[in-house]
Design a protein around this motif. Structure first.
Motif, PDB file in Angstrom:
ATOM      1  N   ASP A 234      10.289   2.992  -4.198  1.00 19.00           N
ATOM      2  CA  ASP A 234      11.117   1.865  -3.597  1.00 19.00           C
ATOM      3  C   ASP A 234      10.569   1.186  -2.240  1.00 19.00           C
ATOM      4  N   TYR A 235      10.016   2.020  -1.513  1.00 20.01           N
ATOM      5  CA  TYR A 235       9.261   1.261  -0.357  1.00 20.01           C
ATOM      6  C   TYR A 235       8.264   0.272  -0.573  1.00 20.01           C
ATOM      7  N   PHE A 236       7.296   0.770  -1.549  1.00 21.98           N
ATOM      8  CA  PHE A 236       6.341  -0.014  -1.758  1.00 21.98           C
ATOM      9  C   PHE A 236       6.300  -1.033  -3.061  1.00 21.98           C
ATOM     10  N   ARG A 237       7.430  -1.149  -3.742  1.00 18.33           N
ATOM     11  CA  ARG A 237       7.511  -2.051  -4.765  1.00 18.33           C
ATOM     12  C   ARG A 237       7.396  -3.309  -4.441  1.00 18.33           C
ATOM     13  N   LEU A 238       7.947  -3.967  -3.574  1.00 17.09           N
ATOM     14  CA  LEU A 238       7.645  -5.357  -3.274  1.00 17.09           C
ATOM     15  C   LEU A 238       6.407  -5.608  -2.694  1.00 17.09           C
ATOM     16  N   SER A 239       5.413  -4.624  -2.323  1.00 20.29           N
ATOM     17  CA  SER A 239       4.071  -4.953  -1.914  1.00 20.29           C
ATOM     18  C   SER A 239       3.255  -5.242  -2.920  1.00 20.29           C
ATOM     19  N   LEU A 240       3.661  -4.999  -4.155  1.00 25.97           N
ATOM     20  CA  LEU A 240       2.766  -5.236  -5.471  1.00 25.97           C
ATOM     21  C   LEU A 240       2.626  -6.887  -5.786  1.00 25.97           C
ATOM     22  N   GLY A 241       3.556  -7.662  -5.056  1.00 18.91           N
ATOM     23  CA  GLY A 241       3.417  -9.042  -5.478  1.00 18.91           C
ATOM     24  C   GLY A 241       2.891  -9.931  -4.224  1.00 18.91           C
ATOM     25  N   ASP A 242       2.367 -11.065  -4.373  1.00 18.59           N
ATOM     26  CA  ASP A 242       1.856 -11.889  -3.352  1.00 18.59           C
ATOM     27  C   ASP A 242       2.853 -12.708  -2.807  1.00 18.59           C
ATOM     28  N   VAL A 243       3.187 -12.517  -1.743  1.00 18.11           N
ATOM     29  CA  VAL A 243       4.033 -13.442  -1.093  1.00 18.11           C
ATOM     30  C   VAL A 243       3.817 -14.840  -0.840  1.00 18.11           C
ATOM     31  N   ILE A 244       4.368 -15.750  -1.240  1.00 20.13           N
ATOM     32  CA  ILE A 244       4.349 -17.179  -1.089  1.00 20.13           C
ATOM     33  C   ILE A 244       4.968 -17.616   0.168  1.00 20.13           C
ATOM     34  N   THR A 245       4.323 -18.544   0.791  1.00 18.43           N
ATOM     35  CA  THR A 245       5.097 -19.240   2.093  1.00 18.43           C
ATOM     36  C   THR A 245       5.202 -20.642   1.723  1.00 18.43           C
ATOM     37  N   ILE A 246       6.465 -21.158   2.201  1.00 19.08           N
ATOM     38  CA  ILE A 246       6.785 -22.624   2.001  1.00 19.08           C
ATOM     39  C   ILE A 246       7.324 -23.101   3.330  1.00 19.08           C
ATOM     40  N   THR A 247       6.643 -24.195   3.780  1.00 23.64           N
ATOM     41  CA  THR A 247       7.163 -24.779   5.114  1.00 23.64           C
ATOM     42  C   THR A 247       7.821 -26.227   4.795  1.00 23.64           C
TER      43      THR A 247
END
Length: 347
Positions: A234-247
């Motif tokens: 549960d702790y590491f699940r989201l680290s499997l994705g590539d975070v996208i930044t929008i400004t």
């Protein structure tokens, strides 16, 4: 001397080397199991059939629920009409998803404790392992057959549950009010993840049983191990994705100033963006007593827009396969340990 006996239900033969084999008769079709495979299946058939039967019943119930849900959605004209129009009338199906996801989420722990831990610990504790070691079959073959049949049952049952649950959820998967795709109730129960997670927990339970050599103690420790796996996952699940930044650069208080995110996207973080490209916490200037004072504060800080980090739902499949690959690799490491340990200690 070789002997051959025959009955109305089947034949049992002595091959001359002390090993016995059983084959089905022509009266009715049965799975052709013989030798070590037949022995292991017969030893654990109650547990294996229970798992397969429970999976089959669960699959049938989910197929029925999907049919009911689709009839309901078709009556409302979804997806032509907005899902918001369904309103609280869909709550019964949301509850069904919640109940089923809770039950399916417990499968890795249950199978790890009640299938994995006793698989070899019971044989080591009651002396069956010594009897097997005294036969012509090697320990490696016995271990491979035990693990192979167990893995087959786990893969078939969890794979079927994963496929049908995903099929049931698919028509409304972009609705976070039903299930959040990034949560364990959806991410861990669809695709390859439930198979990989359950297989790793079960094989881990087998290894714990081999080391401890006591069934009850192995089950208790495996429970702790399975819970720890769930917490870490549960702790590491989201680290499997590539975070996208929008400004954005339209300010932060004007209408439509906040950036539009893809449907069902998971927002990770949001910050104020300054003219120099620095990021400020969204609570900056929140202590201003009036809107005018806040505007003045934002201008003083040179805030020009928003910076938002998010994960789109389109990454879900890739994240699942990446996580499952890691779990499969860990499972392979544990299996290698079992064969290494079992060469001399599995008696």
């Amino acid at each position: 001397m070789s002997t051959l006996t025959s009955t109305s239900t089947g034949t049992t033969s002595d091959s001359g080397n002390g090993t016995m084999s059983a084959t089905p008769t022509k009266a009715g079709w049965r799975p052709r199991l013989s030798g070590m495979t037949w022995l292991v299946w017969r030893q654990h058939r109650a547990g294996f059939w229970t798992i397969l039967a429970a999976a089959a019943l669960s699959v049938a119930w989910m197929v029925y629920q999907r049919g009911q849900m689709m009839d309901f959605l078709d009556g409302y004209g979804y997806p032509a009409k907005s899902f918001d129009e369904v309103g609280e009338h869909f709550q019964q199906y949301v509850n069904a998803f919640s109940y089923v996801s809770t039950g399916l989420g417990a499968i890795p722990i249950l199978l790890g404790v009640f299938l994995g831990a006793p698989l070899l610990a019971g044989d080591l504790e009651n002396g069956t392992a010594k009897l097997v070691a005294a036969q012509s079959a090697s320990r490696a073959r016995w271990l491979a057959t035990k693990l192979g049949l167990t893995a087959l049952v786990v893969v078939v049952s969890t794979g079927a549950l994963s496929a049908v649950f995903g099929w049931w959820w698919n028509p409304v998967k972009d609705q976070n009010t039903v299930l959040d795709w990034s949560s364990g109730s959806a991410f861990d129960l669809t695709g390859p993840v439930p198979v990989a997670l359950t297989l790793f927990t079960v094989v881990g339970g087998v290894a714990i049983g081999v080391v401890l050599r006591r069934t009850l103690m192995a089950m208790v420790v495996t429970f702790g191990f399975a819970v720890a796996v769930q917490v870490v996952w549960d702790y590491f699940r989201l680290s499997l994705g590539d975070v996208i930044t929008i400004t954005t650069n339209k300010g932060v208080t004007a209408e439509n100033a906040f950036p539009d995110l893809p449907k069902a996207a998971l927002q990770i973080d949001e910050s104020y963006l300054t003219g120099s490209g620095d990021l400020l916490g969204w609570s900056t200037c929140s202590g201003s007593e009036t809107d005018a004072a806040r505007e003045l504060c934002l201008k003083k800080e040179d805030v020009v827009g928003w910076s938002v980090d998010y994960l789109p739902m389109s990454q879900m499949n890739g994240m699942q396969w990446l996580g499952a690959s890691i779990l499969f690799a860990l499972t392979a490491v544990v299996v290698a340990f079992l064969f290494f340990w079992g060469r001399k200690r599995l008696v």
